[in-house]
Structure formats: C-alpha cells, structure tokens
Motif scaffolding. Sequence first.
Motif, PDB file in Angstrom:
ATOM      1  N   MET A 134       0.834  -1.204   0.000  1.00  0.00           N
ATOM      2  CA  MET A 134       0.000   0.000   0.000  1.00  0.00           C
ATOM      3  C   MET A 134       0.871   1.258   0.000  1.00  0.00           C
ATOM      4  O   MET A 134       0.539   2.264  -0.626  1.00  0.00           O
ATOM      5  CB  MET A 134      -0.921  -0.036   1.226  1.00  0.00           C
ATOM      6  CG  MET A 134      -2.279   0.579   1.002  1.00  0.00           C
ATOM      7  SD  MET A 134      -3.319   0.506   2.485  1.00  0.00           S
ATOM      8  CE  MET A 134      -3.878  -1.185   2.429  1.00  0.00           C
ATOM      9  N   HIS A 164     -12.581  -3.197   0.392  1.00  0.00           N
ATOM     10  CA  HIS A 164     -11.515  -4.110  -0.044  1.00  0.00           C
ATOM     11  C   HIS A 164     -12.065  -5.209  -0.954  1.00  0.00           C
ATOM     12  O   HIS A 164     -11.470  -5.539  -1.982  1.00  0.00           O
ATOM     13  CB  HIS A 164     -10.822  -4.726   1.170  1.00  0.00           C
ATOM     14  CG  HIS A 164      -9.722  -5.677   0.811  1.00  0.00           C
ATOM     15  ND1 HIS A 164      -8.459  -5.258   0.469  1.00  0.00           N
ATOM     16  CD2 HIS A 164      -9.709  -7.029   0.701  1.00  0.00           C
ATOM     17  CE1 HIS A 164      -7.714  -6.310   0.174  1.00  0.00           C
ATOM     18  NE2 HIS A 164      -8.444  -7.398   0.316  1.00  0.00           N
ATOM     19  N   MET A 165     -13.199  -5.791  -0.580  1.00  0.00           N
ATOM     20  CA  MET A 165     -13.759  -6.879  -1.374  1.00  0.00           C
ATOM     21  C   MET A 165     -14.149  -6.392  -2.766  1.00  0.00           C
ATOM     22  O   MET A 165     -13.918  -7.087  -3.745  1.00  0.00           O
ATOM     23  CB  MET A 165     -14.988  -7.488  -0.685  1.00  0.00           C
ATOM     24  CG  MET A 165     -14.725  -8.143   0.664  1.00  0.00           C
ATOM     25  SD  MET A 165     -13.373  -9.343   0.726  1.00  0.00           S
ATOM     26  CE  MET A 165     -14.086 -10.745  -0.101  1.00  0.00           C
ATOM     27  N   MET A 166     -14.774  -5.227  -2.842  1.00  0.00           N
ATOM     28  CA  MET A 166     -15.258  -4.742  -4.138  1.00  0.00           C
ATOM     29  C   MET A 166     -14.107  -4.259  -5.017  1.00  0.00           C
ATOM     30  O   MET A 166     -14.147  -4.424  -6.237  1.00  0.00           O
ATOM     31  CB  MET A 166     -16.295  -3.636  -3.940  1.00  0.00           C
ATOM     32  CG  MET A 166     -17.594  -4.143  -3.309  1.00  0.00           C
ATOM     33  SD  MET A 166     -18.405  -5.472  -4.272  1.00  0.00           S
ATOM     34  CE  MET A 166     -18.892  -4.573  -5.742  1.00  0.00           C
ATOM     35  N   GLY A 167     -13.133  -3.607  -4.454  1.00  0.00           N
ATOM     36  CA  GLY A 167     -11.943  -3.238  -5.221  1.00  0.00           C
ATOM     37  C   GLY A 167     -12.098  -2.023  -6.120  1.00  0.00           C
ATOM     38  O   GLY A 167     -11.115  -1.539  -6.675  1.00  0.00           O
ATOM     39  N   ARG A 176      -6.333  -5.283  -5.869  1.00  0.00           N
ATOM     40  CA  ARG A 176      -6.593  -5.873  -4.573  1.00  0.00           C
ATOM     41  C   ARG A 176      -5.723  -7.036  -4.144  1.00  0.00           C
ATOM     42  O   ARG A 176      -5.643  -7.329  -2.953  1.00  0.00           O
ATOM     43  CB  ARG A 176      -8.059  -6.303  -4.476  1.00  0.00           C
ATOM     44  CG  ARG A 176      -9.029  -5.146  -4.316  1.00  0.00           C
ATOM     45  CD  ARG A 176     -10.388  -5.710  -4.096  1.00  0.00           C
ATOM     46  NE  ARG A 176     -10.467  -6.960  -4.851  1.00  0.00           N
ATOM     47  CZ  ARG A 176     -11.232  -7.960  -4.520  1.00  0.00           C
ATOM     48  NH1 ARG A 176     -11.973  -7.901  -3.457  1.00  0.00           N
ATOM     49  NH2 ARG A 176     -11.265  -9.040  -5.258  1.00  0.00           N
ATOM     50  N   ASN A 177      -5.129  -7.758  -5.055  1.00  0.00           N
ATOM     51  CA  ASN A 177      -4.362  -8.910  -4.590  1.00  0.00           C
ATOM     52  C   ASN A 177      -3.383  -8.497  -3.515  1.00  0.00           C
ATOM     53  O   ASN A 177      -2.593  -7.594  -3.707  1.00  0.00           O
ATOM     54  CB  ASN A 177      -3.581  -9.561  -5.740  1.00  0.00           C
ATOM     55  CG  ASN A 177      -4.482 -10.467  -6.528  1.00  0.00           C
ATOM     56  OD1 ASN A 177      -5.632 -10.098  -6.778  1.00  0.00           O
ATOM     57  ND2 ASN A 177      -4.005 -11.628  -6.892  1.00  0.00           N
ATOM     58  N   PRO A 178      -3.445  -9.155  -2.363  1.00  0.00           N
ATOM     59  CA  PRO A 178      -2.504  -8.777  -1.309  1.00  0.00           C
ATOM     60  C   PRO A 178      -1.080  -9.051  -1.777  1.00  0.00           C
ATOM     61  O   PRO A 178      -0.866  -9.829  -2.701  1.00  0.00           O
ATOM     62  CB  PRO A 178      -2.877  -9.680  -0.139  1.00  0.00           C
ATOM     63  CG  PRO A 178      -3.942 -10.580  -0.588  1.00  0.00           C
ATOM     64  CD  PRO A 178      -4.255 -10.325  -2.019  1.00  0.00           C
ATOM     65  N   GLU A 179      -0.145  -8.383  -1.139  1.00  0.00           N
ATOM     66  CA  GLU A 179       1.242  -8.623  -1.515  1.00  0.00           C
ATOM     67  C   GLU A 179       1.547 -10.086  -1.274  1.00  0.00           C
ATOM     68  O   GLU A 179       1.061 -10.705  -0.349  1.00  0.00           O
ATOM     69  CB  GLU A 179       2.199  -7.751  -0.714  1.00  0.00           C
ATOM     70  CG  GLU A 179       1.684  -7.420   0.649  1.00  0.00           C
ATOM     71  CD  GLU A 179       2.653  -6.612   1.469  1.00  0.00           C
ATOM     72  OE1 GLU A 179       3.636  -6.128   0.902  1.00  0.00           O
ATOM     73  OE2 GLU A 179       2.433  -6.502   2.666  1.00  0.00           O
ATOM     74  N   ILE A 180       2.348 -10.629  -2.123  1.00  0.00           N
ATOM     75  CA  ILE A 180       2.553 -12.063  -2.135  1.00  0.00           C
ATOM     76  C   ILE A 180       3.948 -12.314  -2.687  1.00  0.00           C
ATOM     77  O   ILE A 180       4.441 -11.569  -3.513  1.00  0.00           O
ATOM     78  CB  ILE A 180       1.440 -12.703  -3.000  1.00  0.00           C
ATOM     79  CG1 ILE A 180       1.488 -14.218  -2.976  1.00  0.00           C
ATOM     80  CG2 ILE A 180       1.443 -12.204  -4.406  1.00  0.00           C
ATOM     81  CD1 ILE A 180       0.252 -14.838  -3.642  1.00  0.00           C
ATOM     82  N   SER A 181       4.585 -13.346  -2.191  1.00  0.00           N
ATOM     83  CA  SER A 181       5.906 -13.673  -2.721  1.00  0.00           C
ATOM     84  C   SER A 181       5.787 -13.873  -4.218  1.00  0.00           C
ATOM     85  O   SER A 181       4.861 -14.525  -4.686  1.00  0.00           O
ATOM     86  CB  SER A 181       6.420 -14.957  -2.089  1.00  0.00           C
ATOM     87  OG  SER A 181       6.452 -14.824  -0.693  1.00  0.00           O
ATOM     88  N   SER A 192       5.128 -11.665  -6.442  1.00  0.00           N
ATOM     89  CA  SER A 192       4.275 -10.712  -7.172  1.00  0.00           C
ATOM     90  C   SER A 192       5.041  -9.425  -7.421  1.00  0.00           C
ATOM     91  O   SER A 192       6.043  -9.162  -6.795  1.00  0.00           O
ATOM     92  CB  SER A 192       3.009 -10.407  -6.400  1.00  0.00           C
ATOM     93  OG  SER A 192       3.275  -9.579  -5.299  1.00  0.00           O
TER      94      SER A 192
END
Lengths: 369, 369
Positions: free
Chosen positions: B65, B344-347, B362-367, B369
């Motif tokens: 964010m 958050h859900m709707m984006g 919206r995709n949360p941070e992720i290894s 990405s």
Amino acid sequence: MLQIIRPTLLLHRPTCEANIRKMVNKAEEQKVQLIPHFKTHQSATVGDWFKAAGVKAITVTSVKMANYFSKNGWKDITIAFPVNILDAEQIDELAARVDLKIFINSKEAANSLKEQLKHPVKFYIEIDVGDHRSGVDPDDPDIISEILRLSRNSNLHFEGFYTHAGHTYNAASPEEVEQIAGAFLKKFRSLKAEFSEEYPNLKIAMGDTPSCSILKELEGIDSIHPGNFVYYDLVQYGIGSNNLEEIAICLAVPVVAVHPERQEVIVHSGWVHQGKDSIADANGNTHYGFVVKLTADKWSAPIGKVIKLSQEHGVLHLPKERIENIQVGDVLGILPVHACATAHMMGKLFTTEGEKIQMMPRNPEISGS
Amino acid sequence: MLQIIRPTLLLHRPTCEANIRKMVNKAEEQKVQLIPHFKTHQSATVGDWFKAAGVKAITVTSVKMANYFSKNGWKDITIAFPVNILDAEQIDELAARVDLKIFINSKEAANSLKEQLKHPVKFYIEIDVGDHRSGVDPDDPDIISEILRLSRNSNLHFEGFYTHAGHTYNAASPEEVEQIAGAFLKKFRSLKAEFSEEYPNLKIAMGDTPSCSILKELEGIDSIHPGNFVYYDLVQYGIGSNNLEEIAICLAVPVVAVHPERQEVIVHSGWVHQGKDSIADANGNTHYGFVVKLTADKWSAPIGKVIKLSQEHGVLHLPKERIENIQVGDVLGILPVHACATAHMMGKLFTTEGEKIQMMPRNPEISGS
C-alpha cells in the motif's frame, strides 16, 4: 523451492489431485455425473487437473466465473445462482458459446428471460430442501408448474431440479449429514416421480460438499456439484467430510513478533489474506485456523491456533515449548477455516514445489466492468 | 446516472468529503497532525480529496500500500504494522523515495534492519496499551531502551511511540471509549515524559477511529491516524463514532428472488462483495448490514437487515409492507457493517453521480508478485 517473503498461499498438488480422484471415483461408482463447482479454486490450472481426470462439465457461481472458464476451454457450464434478470445480455452472449444452464426460481425470471434471450439456455429449478437460502418450496408444485408453463415454446429448456443443501454445514457429524440428506433425497425422488412423466429426461442435481463427501449411496441423483472438496478445510473437517491430511492448501505467513509471556506470535496474516471465517473448537473457543510448521515437502500436524485477526495482523497462540523455537523472520503455515474464502482473498497460489497457479482476476463482477 | 446491473459499491461524495473535513477541523482545533490511515479506502482518488483538504502525510498497513500511494504522489508515509524483516529490500527501496516511517517492536527487527537498510528510515515503537494485538509492553522499559540502543548510529531514526488502541472497538458507548482512552493517554504521557529528555522531538501517535472521533481533547498527542472515518460503518455507528447519515458508502445489489411468505428477499451480494463481518443488534441478533432503498441522490433510512450471507447470496429480512413493493430485478442498497472490508472486497467504486473511483489492485502482496 519458493522463497517466502510475504503471505503466500501454498497448494500441495498431490493432495489436491487425490481429492479430485476420490470424488471422480465415487461419482463413477455411484453412477452419477460429477459436475464440480469451481467457485472454491477459481483457477484455470486446477480446472485442467479435473479435465485430465475425465470431468467434462462444471458449475460456477456467477456470470463472471462462467465467462472466465468458458475462455479456458469449458463448454458445459451451470451457473448455480438464481438468475439476475438485469444481466440477461451477458447470459445470452454466453449462451451463444457454451451449453449453458442457469437457475430459474420465479415466474418473474421466466417471463423476463423468455423475452430477452436469443439463444437456447437450459434451466434448473432450484429446490429449497430446508436451507431457506434460495429456491422454491418443493411442497408448492404450483410455482414449479407455472415456471414450466411460462418457459414453453421459448429459448428456455427445462433441465431438472437442483439443490444446495446448505444446512448440512450445520451438521456436527457424518451421521447428522446422512440424516439431513435422507430427508431431502426422499423429497427429491418424489419430485422426480411427479414430473418425469411429462419430462422423462429431467435431471436431479445436488450441490453440497458434506453430502457428496459423506453419503454412501446416491440413488435417484443424476449429478453432484460439490466444490470445496478440491482443497477441503477446517469447517469440512469439523463436519467429518475429510481428515486433516486431505486439506490441500496452507497459507504461509511471516512472523513479525513473538510474545513468549502470553504464548503469542504475531504474523502478517489478516482477513485480507485468510478471509474472516472462524470456527469453534471442542471447548467452544473460536479460532481462525490451525497453525502448522512448513516442512520440506508439505506441512506438519497442527501446533497451535489463530486466535485473533484484523486487516493484516494475525495473533497465534502456541504451547510454551513451541514458542521458544520461533523467531521474528520465521515463516509459519495456517490451515484455512474456509478454503473458498482464503483462496478468493489471496487470488493466486503456488504449489509447494514453487509453480505459480493463476486464478480468475478477483474483482467481483460490477456494473461498468 | 449509473445503470446498476451487478453488485456495485456506491460512494456518496458529499458525505465522504464532510467526514474528511470534520476530522481535519478536529485535528486543527486540537493542534495535532492528522496522518489519516488509507487502508479503508485504498484509493488514489479519495487520497486526493484528503490532499485538497490540506493533508500532507498518510498511514498505510502494508509495504504494498505504501508503494501504491508513493506512486500517487505521497511523500510522507507511515507503515503502521510491525515490520516484516523478510521484506527489507522493498522497504529500503521505498525509503530511497519517500520519508518512510515503520514500526520496530523487537530487538530482532532492530538488529536485522540496521544491517540491511541502505537508506534512512524513521521508526515508531508501537506500544501495546491493552489491545494485546501487537506492540511492546509500556511497563517494560527495558525492551524500549534496548531497541533505542541498537538503532543508534544506524539508518534507523527514532520517531516516537505509536498506538492503535483496538480495544476501543469493544466499547458500547462514547463514554466507554473515553474511559478506555483516558487510561492509555495517561500511560502515553508518562512515557513521553520519561523519554523526552533524551529524545526532545519524540512524537506520540494514536490510531483508532473511535478515539479520534469521540475524544474531546487530545492533550499530549502529536498525531492521529484514524482510517475508517472516511466512510464510517455500522460497527462505528454501534460504538457512537458516527450517525447513520455519515456513512458514505452503500453496496447496490440486484434482487434475484422474493419470498413474501417468510419476509425474505434474496440479493446478489455475498461475502465476496460485502466481506463477512457481522454485528449484533440491540436484541442480540446478528446481522450483516442494514438494507436501504436507493434514492435519486443518495439512499433511504434502513428498511431491513441482511440476515444470512454466503459466497454470492445475501438473504434480507424486511417488514411485510416493504416486501410487497419489491420485485425480482429491483436494486436495493446495503449499508456496510465494516466499510474497510466491503471496500476491499469490491476493489472499486462509483460515486452516486456515476464517476468511477479506482482503488489499489486488490491482490494482497505475495511472494513472487
């Protein structure tokens, strides 16, 4: 091997493929068609594993999801949701490309769609067998006859009756699931008898994972549409649908703080990652998932629980002897309470071998998208 | 005017801008800096409305964010989350571009980051004032002194103490919020007194929306970091932070079935749209949001409740006289229990005037990405 820096959803592919195989075998033994619900995994790749196991038709929960899977080669798609008549244009567009089945549960929907559709669409009438979420009352045959009457000589073609017996999710044991299912299967069979003279090809379709996992016989059912079994989770484990080893996904999360004095560990894993589902353990204490250790090829048995959850924080409770070995910067795993939610929130995943698995872009369908 | 065919999140801009103005005015009156938390709206556009109101610094909940808002012109960003040392590389990269503040709550984090960071980063020590989510115990000054000692002569620069008094969310009235806040403000002031000789510029920062909305005086506080107030919701309404008219977002949802016999309406609105937060009403009945009618320029007062929620279905309960006027194909509104979750859900969202408002992907941070 994947280097995990941030919350990362892991999939143990052998477990997932075994879950698929087991349900495929059960459907074959019971002589029913398996039309799996793809709302849990929402993934073209995982869909391909079903295809490899011989599955030819699928179930989805929205027009958007139907579109996604149609673009990934699926030609026979059931949208298991009371049709939204405002969305008729996109439904018609889909029907031009795939063998589409929808739910028509009201005269209004039948009337509206017979006017709007230019392509043939098959429809189920959803039957409310006691869950009281959606569907028509099976003891009110008038509404069923009225929908059938309205659909005659139109692009709407009656496929049969469908139910999602969501109340099996309240069961606390396989025996309770069998009891609930016994009652609705009886209703279903009498409905089939009542309408099969006029509609000799009508199908009886059934949706929920507990019934499909637990029931030993499915006489009178034509197709089963379970979804969650592809990954399973702690809710299904609580019902008795699966054992812990059959859970195929695990959220890997970094440790950001350790509080030995209260046996707590703080991880980067909030409801934006896990979803907000909770479950009560045997003592009535609510928790948000089991904590596991990641191992070389999968993960350990549970070593603790997620006891609090906010937007990005997860608070774990662990036994004293476990806490001593955990440090800031470690990575732990969380077995999901509700696999559909965790997969949806994360939006993508990796196999434990490090292969990236794409999912449908997550934004729900929205006006203007 | 927007034509709504699917679940669509509506924002009433005048209400949102009034919420922003009110908090800006309060901060000015109380002589504290407003450093709003952007985790609720996650939107560059809504961020610009804060900028227009004079706000210069922001708070976020993740590195992802912080990245998003830094790319939208923000130069002073606090990541209000115990730092994840595995993510040091991206933190360092951010610190090269913005005046970055992070949380360091442990010796391990201080040790690890002083080795890894190549750019100066300011840090707060988060204080646990009773919520027991994260933060150090204020009655254990050893850990604070140790973090301060470790950070000397490094790229880590002590900014002050921060707290998110999440236990104000358990309050049932403004008086209770004042009581809880009274206790932690006292702790905070004594902490400031203790460390301000050595660190004369140390700041005292406070995070939660109930305290920031309700407290009438903020003596000794340097900055407030509330987030939810930008939209408000039914949880905050229950605490007494806002009235119903101050809720700025509403989920517009299509009606897919009407069941007058049980006073229920089925809408396309599940936890993939709303999030899964529930709240108990005065009689202890849990619900998932108030139902409203959409009007020409905003929405009505509540006319019912969301009583059940699954992945895509919402079940509404409405009084008899309301049900009679509702038809399949209508669009109703839902006031959110938890605005952060629904957004958050709707984006993405639309103003009631039809202007599209983008949010962070919206995709949360992720290894990976």
